[in-house]
Scaffold this motif. Sequence first.
Motif, PDB file in Angstrom:
ATOM      1  N   CYS A  13       0.753  -1.267   0.451  1.00 47.82           N
ATOM      2  CA  CYS A  13       0.144   0.136   0.095  1.00 47.82           C
ATOM      3  C   CYS A  13       0.839   1.306  -0.257  1.00 47.82           C
ATOM      4  N   ARG A  14       1.639   0.911   1.039  1.00 47.95           N
ATOM      5  CA  ARG A  14       1.574   2.970   1.281  1.00 47.95           C
ATOM      6  C   ARG A  14       3.787   3.068   0.669  1.00 47.95           C
ATOM      7  N   PRO A  51       1.103  -4.438  -5.919  1.00 56.04           N
ATOM      8  CA  PRO A  51       0.653  -3.466  -4.766  1.00 56.04           C
ATOM      9  C   PRO A  51      -1.272  -3.949  -4.777  1.00 56.04           C
ATOM     10  N   HIS A  52      -1.644  -3.582  -3.559  1.00 53.22           N
ATOM     11  CA  HIS A  52      -3.030  -4.146  -3.190  1.00 53.22           C
ATOM     12  C   HIS A  52      -3.921  -2.638  -4.500  1.00 53.22           C
ATOM     13  N   GLY A  54      -6.160  -0.846  -4.268  1.00 56.14           N
ATOM     14  CA  GLY A  54      -6.346   0.225  -4.024  1.00 56.14           C
ATOM     15  C   GLY A  54      -5.303   1.419  -4.094  1.00 56.14           C
ATOM     16  N   THR A  55      -4.112   1.032  -4.497  1.00 57.86           N
ATOM     17  CA  THR A  55      -2.608   1.937  -4.051  1.00 57.86           C
ATOM     18  C   THR A  55      -2.550   1.351  -5.832  1.00 57.86           C
ATOM     19  N   ASP A 124      -2.453   3.045   7.532  1.00 55.40           N
ATOM     20  CA  ASP A 124      -2.481   1.957   6.473  1.00 55.40           C
ATOM     21  C   ASP A 124      -3.707   1.855   5.796  1.00 55.40           C
ATOM     22  N   PRO A 125      -3.651   2.649   4.641  1.00 54.10           N
ATOM     23  CA  PRO A 125      -5.294   2.603   4.382  1.00 54.10           C
ATOM     24  C   PRO A 125      -5.564   0.564   3.516  1.00 54.10           C
ATOM     25  N   TYR A 126      -3.901  -0.309   4.272  1.00 54.90           N
ATOM     26  CA  TYR A 126      -4.787  -2.027   4.002  1.00 54.90           C
ATOM     27  C   TYR A 126      -6.013  -1.403   5.572  1.00 54.90           C
ATOM     28  N   PHE A 131      -7.501   5.508   1.082  1.00 55.78           N
ATOM     29  CA  PHE A 131      -6.094   5.797  -0.370  1.00 55.78           C
ATOM     30  C   PHE A 131      -6.075   7.093  -0.400  1.00 55.78           C
TER      31      PHE A 131
END
Length: 154
Positions: A13-14, A51-52, A54-55, A124-126, A131
Amino acid sequence: MIRVLFVCLGNICRSPMAEAILRQKAAERGLSDQVHIESAGTGHWHVGQPPHEGTINILADNEIDASGLSARQVVEEDLDSFDIVVALDAENLGFLQTLRKQGQEVEVVRLLDYSDREESDVPDPYFTGNFQEVYDMVDEACASLLEEVENEWL
């Protein structure tokens, strides 16, 4: 060449978001051949994964290339081969400081040290799902980080 490593928990994510954002900012300033950028995670859970979603989506929404990003775990040797290691939060900063050996010249910092925001950690957007908030924080701090790299290191 200056080598920058972003580190978060799982590297999906980040930190890959920061890697992609800083790569684009460096390219826009003609610094791609002078600044090498990677990302890693303190955990091993997602090694080899992209990556996720959302990322990937937030980067695409902002026309930032996410190709070639793949999760990996930070290792002790990273602190020998990178000039600046950038943690996304206090927990990851603490982990990096335990990996750091006496005499290593690597600069270990927190990303929001390069921001005027009151927060010191990038959430952490996870876990939060936000996001856009994380993108805004990372984008702003990466601009300041690149400014410092250009003025102090290059």
